[in-house]
Design a protein around this motif. Structure first.
Motif, PDB file in Angstrom:
ATOM      1  N   ALA A   1      19.429  -0.821   8.960  1.00  0.00           N
ATOM      2  CA  ALA A   1      18.111  -1.171   8.398  1.00  0.00           C
ATOM      3  C   ALA A   1      18.175  -1.229   6.882  1.00  0.00           C
ATOM      4  N   MET A   2      18.959  -0.334   6.284  1.00  0.00           N
ATOM      5  CA  MET A   2      19.152  -0.390   4.832  1.00  0.00           C
ATOM      6  C   MET A   2      19.834  -1.695   4.447  1.00  0.00           C
ATOM      7  N   GLN A   3      20.843  -2.058   5.209  1.00  0.00           N
ATOM      8  CA  GLN A   3      21.562  -3.304   4.958  1.00  0.00           C
ATOM      9  C   GLN A   3      20.646  -4.511   5.096  1.00  0.00           C
ATOM     10  N   ALA A   4      19.838  -4.513   6.162  1.00  0.00           N
ATOM     11  CA  ALA A   4      18.976  -5.663   6.457  1.00  0.00           C
ATOM     12  C   ALA A   4      17.690  -5.654   5.633  1.00  0.00           C
ATOM     13  N   GLN A   5      17.400  -4.467   5.000  1.00  0.00           N
ATOM     14  CA  GLN A   5      16.135  -4.309   4.287  1.00  0.00           C
ATOM     15  C   GLN A   5      14.971  -4.551   5.242  1.00  0.00           C
ATOM     16  N   SER A   6      15.098  -4.004   6.467  1.00  0.00           N
ATOM     17  CA  SER A   6      14.095  -4.256   7.499  1.00  0.00           C
ATOM     18  C   SER A   6      13.897  -3.024   8.365  1.00  0.00           C
TER      19      SER A   6
ATOM     20  N   ALA B   1       9.516   1.239   4.830  1.00  0.00           N
ATOM     21  CA  ALA B   1       9.505  -0.121   4.272  1.00  0.00           C
ATOM     22  C   ALA B   1       9.540  -0.091   2.747  1.00  0.00           C
ATOM     23  N   GLN B   2       8.926   0.924   2.164  1.00  0.00           N
ATOM     24  CA  GLN B   2       8.884   1.029   0.709  1.00  0.00           C
ATOM     25  C   GLN B   2      10.130   1.698   0.140  1.00  0.00           C
TER      26      GLN B   2
ATOM     27  N   GLY C   1      10.744   3.239 -11.676  1.00  0.00           N
ATOM     28  CA  GLY C   1      10.338   4.198 -10.676  1.00  0.00           C
ATOM     29  C   GLY C   1      10.269   3.604  -9.283  1.00  0.00           C
ATOM     30  N   ALA C   2      10.406   4.477  -8.281  1.00  0.00           N
ATOM     31  CA  ALA C   2      10.328   4.038  -6.894  1.00  0.00           C
ATOM     32  C   ALA C   2       8.908   3.618  -6.562  1.00  0.00           C
ATOM     33  N   SER C   3       8.779   2.800  -5.514  1.00  0.00           N
ATOM     34  CA  SER C   3       7.453   2.346  -5.115  1.00  0.00           C
ATOM     35  C   SER C   3       6.691   3.420  -4.354  1.00  0.00           C
TER      36      SER C   3
ATOM     37  N   LEU D   1       0.318   6.034  -0.860  1.00  0.00           N
ATOM     38  CA  LEU D   1       0.822   5.045   0.088  1.00  0.00           C
ATOM     39  C   LEU D   1      -0.002   3.772  -0.052  1.00  0.00           C
ATOM     40  N   ASP D   2       0.608   2.638   0.199  1.00  0.00           N
ATOM     41  CA  ASP D   2      -0.112   1.367   0.173  1.00  0.00           C
ATOM     42  C   ASP D   2      -1.046   1.300   1.372  1.00  0.00           C
ATOM     43  N   LEU D   3      -2.342   1.336   1.129  1.00  0.00           N
ATOM     44  CA  LEU D   3      -3.348   1.351   2.191  1.00  0.00           C
ATOM     45  C   LEU D   3      -4.030  -0.007   2.365  1.00  0.00           C
ATOM     46  N   THR D   4      -3.371  -1.073   1.927  1.00  0.00           N
ATOM     47  CA  THR D   4      -3.956  -2.406   2.002  1.00  0.00           C
ATOM     48  C   THR D   4      -4.280  -2.796   3.434  1.00  0.00           C
TER      49      THR D   4
END
Length: 411
Positions: free
Chosen positions: A35-40, A67-68, A205-207, A231-234
């Motif tokens: 998943a790290m490799q695929a960024q998924s 994901a972030q 900085g990290a997301s 956290l992104d709450l969109t």
């Protein structure tokens, strides 16, 4: 779909051939590395549980957090298994990745069913932030009555953080307060807490951060100078039908109160009760941060968690056939989970659901879906489902977290 999958795999093999050969001996760990490799996150999603935690963060948002965080590891290489050890029935794997010429160690905890229970991508020297709020941390008025809005079966209340006032999602099914990263991801005073190992390769900085809240106030319930996860709450705002959420209020702000939800009056009342074992009401047991009651449907006794953040009642899929005769307007619908994947599930109105020693609820909109991922820990109460908005809207309901009872029809 088949063509896309094959092309996607080919693309991965061309990008990072060294990773493709990496084998740690643990299938879930190999998938995390992939998943790290695929960024998924989709690559590792089959190995995640509802209780899977990324380090010490709330489990309910593991997929979004991953994901972030995955972009932080896009240039890592040479995964290596360092050691493994047993922890009860589970196995902990410590593995190393090389980043910017330095090897760093991380670890995961894997269940006997080959699922990831913990994913620790923070190094030992990283800043640890305790999201618990003790009696000493909080200012808690004896009683608070506040308005709430109901949007698509979700509850919205108003609170203020460092001068910003707006909507918060009230979710008793969430363990802790969260702030929206889109509003509180940075500050001019530099109060955002960022662990060094979460910084990107370009030094930014990290997301995923913690925000140092100088002042938080929710109708008089307040604290000062605490680090709060963001956290992104969109997507949650979209589900609630609002333009923006400032955050999410969970169990750690509710645990000292008896919480009354009155959907008809659109009010929330929080009252600090006196501990009293003789308090009247339907007793419940706590499963982590969730109150659990017993209910009967068609002669079956079920253990169901109370969750005002659930838009629908949910029962495990194994009851779909057994309760088919109890359903009105049964149909197959698409249900999207936190991983954003749609699944075909059975939905209908349950004719009769009776709480043991409590009231009976009729024609309850209910979805049947697998909840096996909620029951991985043998030391916790086994759940058969959740009771959410369809039940709470019927009458005023009080969840007394202090005396561990629930009352219906008022306080």
């Amino acid at each position: 779909m088949r063509t896309f999958f094959c092309s996607f795999c080919l693309l991965l093999s061309l990008r990072l051939p060294a990773w493709a050969q990496a084998v740690t001996g643990s299938e879930p760990l190999d998938k995390l590395v992939a998943a790290m490799q695929a960024q998924s996150v989709a690559v590792v999603q089959p190995y995640l549980l509802a209780e899977t935690r990324v380090s010490h963060l709330p489990a309910a948002y593991t997929a979004q957090v991953l994901a972030q965080m995955l972009p932080r590891f896009k240039d890592a290489a040479t995964p290596r298994l360092v050691r493994q050890s047993t922890e009860g029935a589970n196995t902990r794997y410590v593995f190393a990745l090389t980043q910017n010429g330095a090897e760093k160690e991380y670890d995961v905890l894997v269940t006997p069913a080959n699922k990831l229970l913990e994913i620790n991508l923070l190094q030992a020297e990283a800043k640890k932030v305790d999201t618990r709020l003790s009696v000493q941390d909080l200012t808690t008025p004896a009683e608070v009555v506040m308005p709430m809005r109901i949007q698509n079966g979700l509850l919205l209340v108003t609170a203020e953080v460092d001068g910003q006032r707006g909507d918060f999602f009230l979710d008793s099914g969430a363990p802790a307060l969260l702030l929206n990263k889109m509003r509180f991801g940075s500050s001019a005073s530099g109060s955002t807490v960022v662990a060094s190992q979460l910084r990107g390769v370009n030094g930014t900085g990290a997301s995923f951060d913690y925000y140092h809240a100088t002042n938080f106030n929710w109708q008089g319930i307040s604290f000062h100078n605490r680090d709060v996860p963001t956290l992104d709450l969109t997507d949650l705002a979209r589900r609630a039908g609002v333009s923006e959420l400032l955050g999410l209020i969970g169990y750690n702000l509710l645990s000292q109160y008896a919480v009354t939800l009155d959907y008809a009056a659109q009010t929330v009342t929080l009252r600090k009760p006196t501990p009293d074992k003789s308090t009247e009401g339907l007793p419940f047991v706590m499963r982590g941060h969730l109150p659990v009651v017993e209910a009967r449907v068609a002669g079956e006794t079920l253990r169901l968690a109370l969750d005002c953040g659930a838009q629908q009642n949910l029962l495990d899929v194994r009851y779909a056939a057994a309760f088919a005769s109890q359903l009105r307007n049964s149909e197959t619908v698409q249900l999207a989970g936190t991983d954003q994947k749609a699944r075909s599930v059975t939905s209908g109105e349950l004719r009769k659901l009776q709480l043991v020693q409590g009231p009976t609820f009729r024609n309850q909109p209910t979805v049947f879906s697998s909840i096996s991922h909620l029951n991985q820990k043998p030391d916790q109460v086994t759940l058969d489902g959740l009771l959410g908005y369809p039940m709470f809207r019927q009458q005023p309901t009080t969840i007394d977290y202090v005396n561990k009872v629930v009352r219906f029809g008022g306080q």
